[in-house]
Motif scaffolding. Structure first.
Motif, PDB file in Angstrom:
ATOM      1  N   ALA A   1     -35.418   3.288   8.812  1.00 43.19           N
ATOM      2  CA  ALA A   1     -36.069   2.068   8.337  1.00 43.19           C
ATOM      3  C   ALA A   1     -37.231   2.384   7.401  1.00 43.19           C
ATOM      4  O   ALA A   1     -37.538   1.607   6.484  1.00 43.19           O
ATOM      5  CB  ALA A   1     -36.565   1.248   9.526  1.00 43.19           C
ATOM      6  N   LEU A   2     -37.882   3.526   7.603  1.00 44.08           N
ATOM      7  CA  LEU A   2     -38.997   3.932   6.749  1.00 44.08           C
ATOM      8  C   LEU A   2     -38.540   4.556   5.434  1.00 44.08           C
ATOM      9  O   LEU A   2     -39.363   4.853   4.567  1.00 44.08           O
ATOM     10  CB  LEU A   2     -39.892   4.928   7.500  1.00 44.08           C
ATOM     11  N   GLY A   3     -37.231   4.786   5.310  1.00 44.98           N
ATOM     12  CA  GLY A   3     -36.697   5.312   4.067  1.00 44.98           C
ATOM     13  C   GLY A   3     -36.559   6.816   3.997  1.00 44.98           C
ATOM     14  O   GLY A   3     -36.266   7.366   2.932  1.00 44.98           O
ATOM     15  N   PHE A   4     -36.767   7.500   5.137  1.00 44.54           N
ATOM     16  CA  PHE A   4     -36.672   8.953   5.151  1.00 44.54           C
ATOM     17  C   PHE A   4     -35.464   9.449   5.953  1.00 44.54           C
ATOM     18  O   PHE A   4     -35.418  10.601   6.360  1.00 44.54           O
ATOM     19  CB  PHE A   4     -37.950   9.563   5.745  1.00 44.54           C
ATOM     20  N   GLY A   5     -34.497   8.573   6.150  1.00 49.59           N
ATOM     21  CA  GLY A   5     -33.354   8.916   6.987  1.00 49.59           C
ATOM     22  C   GLY A   5     -32.527  10.069   6.452  1.00 49.59           C
ATOM     23  O   GLY A   5     -31.912  10.805   7.222  1.00 49.59           O
ATOM     24  N   ALA A   6     -32.511  10.255   5.143  1.00 49.85           N
ATOM     25  CA  ALA A   6     -31.713  11.335   4.560  1.00 49.85           C
ATOM     26  C   ALA A   6     -32.235  12.710   4.956  1.00 49.85           C
ATOM     27  O   ALA A   6     -31.514  13.702   4.813  1.00 49.85           O
ATOM     28  CB  ALA A   6     -31.698  11.210   3.038  1.00 49.85           C
ATOM     29  N   TYR A   7     -33.471  12.763   5.461  1.00 48.90           N
ATOM     30  CA  TYR A   7     -34.076  14.046   5.822  1.00 48.90           C
ATOM     31  C   TYR A   7     -34.279  14.190   7.322  1.00 48.90           C
ATOM     32  O   TYR A   7     -34.926  15.123   7.767  1.00 48.90           O
ATOM     33  CB  TYR A   7     -35.413  14.202   5.086  1.00 48.90           C
ATOM     34  N   PHE A   8     -33.717  13.265   8.087  1.00 49.25           N
ATOM     35  CA  PHE A   8     -33.757  13.341   9.541  1.00 49.25           C
ATOM     36  C   PHE A   8     -32.313  13.396  10.019  1.00 49.25           C
ATOM     37  O   PHE A   8     -31.568  12.423   9.856  1.00 49.25           O
ATOM     38  CB  PHE A   8     -34.474  12.137  10.139  1.00 49.25           C
ATOM     39  N   PRO A   9     -31.863  14.522  10.580  1.00 48.55           N
ATOM     40  CA  PRO A   9     -30.430  14.704  10.859  1.00 48.55           C
ATOM     41  C   PRO A   9     -29.778  13.562  11.609  1.00 48.55           C
ATOM     42  O   PRO A   9     -28.646  13.164  11.279  1.00 48.55           O
ATOM     43  CB  PRO A   9     -30.410  16.008  11.670  1.00 48.55           C
ATOM     44  N   TRP A  10     -30.456  13.012  12.617  1.00 46.97           N
ATOM     45  CA  TRP A  10     -29.827  11.992  13.464  1.00 46.97           C
ATOM     46  C   TRP A  10     -29.684  10.642  12.761  1.00 46.97           C
ATOM     47  O   TRP A  10     -29.019   9.759  13.260  1.00 46.97           O
ATOM     48  CB  TRP A  10     -30.605  11.854  14.767  1.00 46.97           C
ATOM     49  N   SER A  11     -30.302  10.496  11.593  1.00 40.20           N
ATOM     50  CA  SER A  11     -30.129   9.278  10.799  1.00 40.20           C
ATOM     51  C   SER A  11     -28.996   9.406   9.792  1.00 40.20           C
ATOM     52  O   SER A  11     -28.514   8.400   9.266  1.00 40.20           O
ATOM     53  CB  SER A  11     -31.430   8.951  10.045  1.00 40.20           C
ATOM     54  N   VAL A  12     -28.571  10.630   9.513  1.00 37.43           N
ATOM     55  CA  VAL A  12     -27.605  10.878   8.436  1.00 37.43           C
ATOM     56  C   VAL A  12     -26.243  10.235   8.688  1.00 37.43           C
ATOM     57  O   VAL A  12     -25.680   9.607   7.771  1.00 37.43           O
ATOM     58  CB  VAL A  12     -27.465  12.390   8.179  1.00 37.43           C
ATOM     59  N   PRO A  13     -25.635  10.343   9.896  1.00 38.53           N
ATOM     60  CA  PRO A  13     -24.319   9.715  10.077  1.00 38.53           C
ATOM     61  C   PRO A  13     -24.317   8.220   9.791  1.00 38.53           C
ATOM     62  O   PRO A  13     -23.377   7.707   9.168  1.00 38.53           O
ATOM     63  CB  PRO A  13     -23.991  10.004  11.545  1.00 38.53           C
ATOM     64  N   GLY A  14     -25.346   7.511  10.244  1.00 42.72           N
ATOM     65  CA  GLY A  14     -25.423   6.079   9.984  1.00 42.72           C
ATOM     66  C   GLY A  14     -25.554   5.773   8.508  1.00 42.72           C
ATOM     67  O   GLY A  14     -24.919   4.845   7.994  1.00 42.72           O
ATOM     68  N   LEU A  15     -26.367   6.556   7.796  1.00 49.63           N
ATOM     69  CA  LEU A  15     -26.510   6.352   6.354  1.00 49.63           C
ATOM     70  C   LEU A  15     -25.207   6.658   5.640  1.00 49.63           C
ATOM     71  O   LEU A  15     -24.818   5.964   4.694  1.00 49.63           O
ATOM     72  CB  LEU A  15     -27.634   7.234   5.816  1.00 49.63           C
ATOM     73  N   PHE A  16     -24.525   7.711   6.072  1.00 49.89           N
ATOM     74  CA  PHE A  16     -23.237   8.052   5.464  1.00 49.89           C
ATOM     75  C   PHE A  16     -22.226   6.926   5.664  1.00 49.89           C
ATOM     76  O   PHE A  16     -21.425   6.625   4.765  1.00 49.89           O
ATOM     77  CB  PHE A  16     -22.705   9.348   6.075  1.00 49.89           C
ATOM     78  N   ALA A  17     -22.258   6.301   6.838  1.00 45.17           N
ATOM     79  CA  ALA A  17     -21.316   5.204   7.124  1.00 45.17           C
ATOM     80  C   ALA A  17     -21.687   3.927   6.406  1.00 45.17           C
ATOM     81  O   ALA A  17     -20.905   2.975   6.403  1.00 45.17           O
ATOM     82  CB  ALA A  17     -21.257   4.964   8.637  1.00 45.17           C
ATOM     83  N   GLY A  18     -22.874   3.877   5.803  1.00 41.90           N
ATOM     84  CA  GLY A  18     -23.274   2.710   5.033  1.00 41.90           C
ATOM     85  C   GLY A  18     -23.994   1.653   5.820  1.00 41.90           C
ATOM     86  O   GLY A  18     -24.036   0.485   5.404  1.00 41.90           O
ATOM     87  N   ILE A  19     -24.617   2.048   6.928  1.00 41.61           N
ATOM     88  CA  ILE A  19     -25.261   1.037   7.759  1.00 41.61           C
ATOM     89  C   ILE A  19     -26.495   0.449   7.098  1.00 41.61           C
ATOM     90  O   ILE A  19     -26.927  -0.653   7.427  1.00 41.61           O
ATOM     91  CB  ILE A  19     -25.614   1.642   9.145  1.00 41.61           C
ATOM     92  N   ALA A  20     -27.086   1.183   6.140  1.00 45.46           N
ATOM     93  CA  ALA A  20     -28.282   0.681   5.463  1.00 45.46           C
ATOM     94  C   ALA A  20     -27.959  -0.322   4.374  1.00 45.46           C
ATOM     95  O   ALA A  20     -28.854  -0.973   3.839  1.00 45.46           O
ATOM     96  CB  ALA A  20     -29.070   1.854   4.874  1.00 45.46           C
ATOM     97  N   GLY A  21     -26.668  -0.463   4.026  1.00 44.08           N
ATOM     98  CA  GLY A  21     -26.286  -1.422   3.002  1.00 44.08           C
ATOM     99  C   GLY A  21     -26.088  -0.772   1.646  1.00 44.08           C
ATOM    100  O   GLY A  21     -26.474   0.376   1.421  1.00 44.08           O
ATOM    101  N   PRO A  22     -25.479  -1.505   0.726  1.00 45.47           N
ATOM    102  CA  PRO A  22     -25.148  -0.932  -0.583  1.00 45.47           C
ATOM    103  C   PRO A  22     -26.353  -0.616  -1.450  1.00 45.47           C
ATOM    104  O   PRO A  22     -26.265   0.147  -2.394  1.00 45.47           O
ATOM    105  CB  PRO A  22     -24.278  -2.021  -1.226  1.00 45.47           C
ATOM    106  N   GLY A  23     -27.512  -1.184  -1.144  1.00 42.29           N
ATOM    107  CA  GLY A  23     -28.692  -0.952  -1.972  1.00 42.29           C
ATOM    108  C   GLY A  23     -29.415   0.336  -1.691  1.00 42.29           C
ATOM    109  O   GLY A  23     -30.396   0.657  -2.368  1.00 42.29           O
TER     110      GLY A  23
END
Length: 259
Positions: free
Chosen positions: A203-225
């Motif tokens: 949510a803070l925008g640093f998920g790409a650098y926190f391993p446990w946030s990466v799968p969700g970001l890869f799946a597109g949970i943050a949205g197309p933007g």
């Protein structure tokens, strides 16, 4: 290794956890299918009230691309919980059932025992992901979702499988927590801490650098933007998973198991 694998399979066969984990992913897939059913007809969504509102808030579209993306998100987020429980059970049960000393007294090497547990956990995770894909394709066909194309479906299924693989890799540190904590409690606390922190960091925008946030970001949970994970993100996941396997193996080889 063969004997260790056979022992782990025997434990698995006598446990209810495989059925519980399969049921959990079945429910998740059915919920995703229900969202598609609701989104196919906006009027029906409004008639269903809150449930329809939740389906619309998912941001998915009622077609094959949106459905498979939603399945990938379910695997990425819910999978961390289910896969985490599997990893904790594989290692923590030896201490909770007071079988660790007996297990390590066998002529089978400690590294083989740990390796067998990781192999079983990996295969278990893959089978659950395949179950999601198979059931998801069946539900999508029954719903008559539009937008079918071989390219999009193969791409969507691949995204589900990759999201599952990334998520499973991130559960190896939980195996270490279950081992060092000699049971379930410390590992479960670590699991919920990882789940909570992953949501906050993303949510803070640093998920790409926190391993446990990466799968969700890869799946597109943050949205197309939002930008997808980069090469460093995947390297962090791979490094975390590898480190978890290595340190867990070293701990089992070196630690003094006195109880």
């Amino acid at each position: 290794m063969r004997d260790a694998l056979w022992a782990e399979l025997l434990k698995l066969r006598r446990s209810r956890l495989p059925w519980i984990s399969a049921l959990a992913f079945t429910v998740a897939t059915l919920v995703c299918g229900l969202f598609m059913f609701i989104l196919q007809d906006p009027q029906r969504a409004r008639a269903l009230g809150l449930l329809g509102g939740k389906a619309q808030l998912s941001g998915a579209t009622a077609d094959w691309t949106g459905y498979l993306a939603l399945l990938a998100q379910a695997v990425a987020v819910g999978g961390l919980l289910i896969y985490g429980v599997i990893a904790i059970w594989l290692f923590g049960r030896e201490f909770s059932d007071h079988t660790a000393k007996d297990l390590l007294a066998l002529p089978t090497s400690r590294a083989a025992i740990v390796g067998a547990k990781f192999i079983i956990g990996g295969l278990w995770s893959v089978l659950l992901a395949v179950q999601v894909c198979g059931l998801g394709l069946l539900i999508g066909a029954l719903l008559g979702l539009p937008g079918w194309s071989e390219h999009h479906v193969v791409e969507g299924v691949a995204r589900v499988l990759v999201a599952a693989t990334l998520t499973a890799l991130l559960t190896t540190p939980l195996s270490l927590a279950a081992s060092t904590g000699r049971g379930y409690l410390a590992a479960v606390a670590a699991l919920f801490a990882a789940l909570f922190t992953a949501q906050v960091v993303a949510a803070l925008g640093f998920g790409a650098y926190f391993p446990w946030s990466v799968p969700g970001l890869f799946a597109g949970i943050a949205g197309p933007g939002h930008d997808p994970p980069n090469a460093l993100s995947f390297l962090l996941v791979l490094s975390t998973g590898s480190a978890g396997v290595y340190v867990t193996t070293v701990w089992w080889r070196k630690a003094d198991h006195s109880r």
